[in-house]
Design a protein around this motif. Sequence first.
Motif, mmCIF file in Angstrom:
data_model
loop_
_atom_site.group_PDB
_atom_site.id
_atom_site.type_symbol
_atom_site.label_atom_id
_atom_site.label_comp_id
_atom_site.label_asym_id
_atom_site.label_seq_id
_atom_site.Cartn_x
_atom_site.Cartn_y
_atom_site.Cartn_z
ATOM 1 N N GLU A 23 0.833 -1.206 0.000
ATOM 2 C CA GLU A 23 0.000 0.000 0.000
ATOM 3 C C GLU A 23 0.856 1.238 0.000
ATOM 4 O O GLU A 23 1.928 1.262 0.590
ATOM 5 C CB GLU A 23 -0.898 0.010 1.238
ATOM 6 C CG GLU A 23 -2.060 -0.925 1.109
ATOM 7 C CD GLU A 23 -3.254 -0.431 1.881
ATOM 8 O OE1 GLU A 23 -3.665 0.714 1.685
ATOM 9 O OE2 GLU A 23 -3.761 -1.215 2.687
ATOM 10 N N ASP B 248 -9.918 6.228 5.375
ATOM 11 C CA ASP B 248 -10.884 5.740 6.366
ATOM 12 C C ASP B 248 -11.072 6.745 7.502
ATOM 13 O O ASP B 248 -12.141 6.807 8.112
ATOM 14 C CB ASP B 248 -10.445 4.398 6.951
ATOM 15 C CG ASP B 248 -10.598 3.247 5.973
ATOM 16 O OD1 ASP B 248 -11.301 3.415 4.951
ATOM 17 O OD2 ASP B 248 -10.005 2.178 6.227
ATOM 18 N N LEU B 249 -10.033 7.524 7.778
ATOM 19 C CA LEU B 249 -10.107 8.565 8.800
ATOM 20 C C LEU B 249 -10.781 9.837 8.278
ATOM 21 O O LEU B 249 -10.891 10.819 8.988
ATOM 22 C CB LEU B 249 -8.705 8.905 9.309
ATOM 23 C CG LEU B 249 -8.012 7.820 10.133
ATOM 24 C CD1 LEU B 249 -6.549 8.188 10.359
ATOM 25 C CD2 LEU B 249 -8.733 7.636 11.466
ATOM 26 N N VAL C 41 1.016 6.483 7.662
ATOM 27 C CA VAL C 41 -0.078 5.509 7.629
ATOM 28 C C VAL C 41 -0.306 5.104 6.178
ATOM 29 O O VAL C 41 0.196 5.734 5.258
ATOM 30 C CB VAL C 41 -1.389 6.089 8.227
ATOM 31 C CG1 VAL C 41 -1.211 6.460 9.687
ATOM 32 C CG2 VAL C 41 -1.881 7.284 7.440
ATOM 33 N N SER C 42 -1.089 4.065 5.973
ATOM 34 C CA SER C 42 -1.432 3.668 4.602
ATOM 35 C C SER C 42 -2.457 4.650 4.040
ATOM 36 O O SER C 42 -3.201 5.290 4.784
ATOM 37 C CB SER C 42 -1.994 2.249 4.572
ATOM 38 O OG SER C 42 -3.252 2.209 5.206
ATOM 39 N N SER D 9 -5.147 3.958 2.458
ATOM 40 C CA SER D 9 -6.510 3.521 2.781
ATOM 41 C C SER D 9 -6.880 3.882 4.218
ATOM 42 O O SER D 9 -8.019 4.264 4.486
ATOM 43 C CB SER D 9 -6.681 2.023 2.534
ATOM 44 O OG SER D 9 -5.803 1.275 3.333
ATOM 45 N N GLU D 10 -5.925 3.813 5.148
ATOM 46 C CA GLU D 10 -6.201 4.204 6.531
ATOM 47 C C GLU D 10 -6.491 5.700 6.620
ATOM 48 O O GLU D 10 -7.412 6.121 7.316
ATOM 49 C CB GLU D 10 -5.018 3.849 7.430
ATOM 50 C CG GLU D 10 -5.267 4.147 8.883
ATOM 51 C CD GLU D 10 -4.089 3.773 9.776
ATOM 52 O OE1 GLU D 10 -4.139 4.127 10.973
ATOM 53 O OE2 GLU D 10 -3.132 3.145 9.308
#
Length: 76
Positions: free
Chosen positions: A26, A66-67, A59-60, A62-63
């Motif tokens: 990622e 998501d946040l 962070v990735s 996608s993370e």
Amino acid sequence: MRMTKILSLLLLFWVITGFNLVSNVETKVFICKGKSSKRYHYDKHCRGLSNCSTKTFEVSLSEAKDLGRTLCGWED
């Protein structure tokens, strides 16, 4: 003969999936975890991070999404 079939199937699978054997890698981005932080950054030294009241975190992508983070305006 059986080994040839197995190798042929593996090769076919590899071709169909686009030769991508490392699909779980990622993209990493940087975020600030301050109260008003809303963006993610590809560059750790982006000027959008200059006002960060906490340290920056890797962070990735996608993370970060998501946040609820969106791409920094200096980097789009």
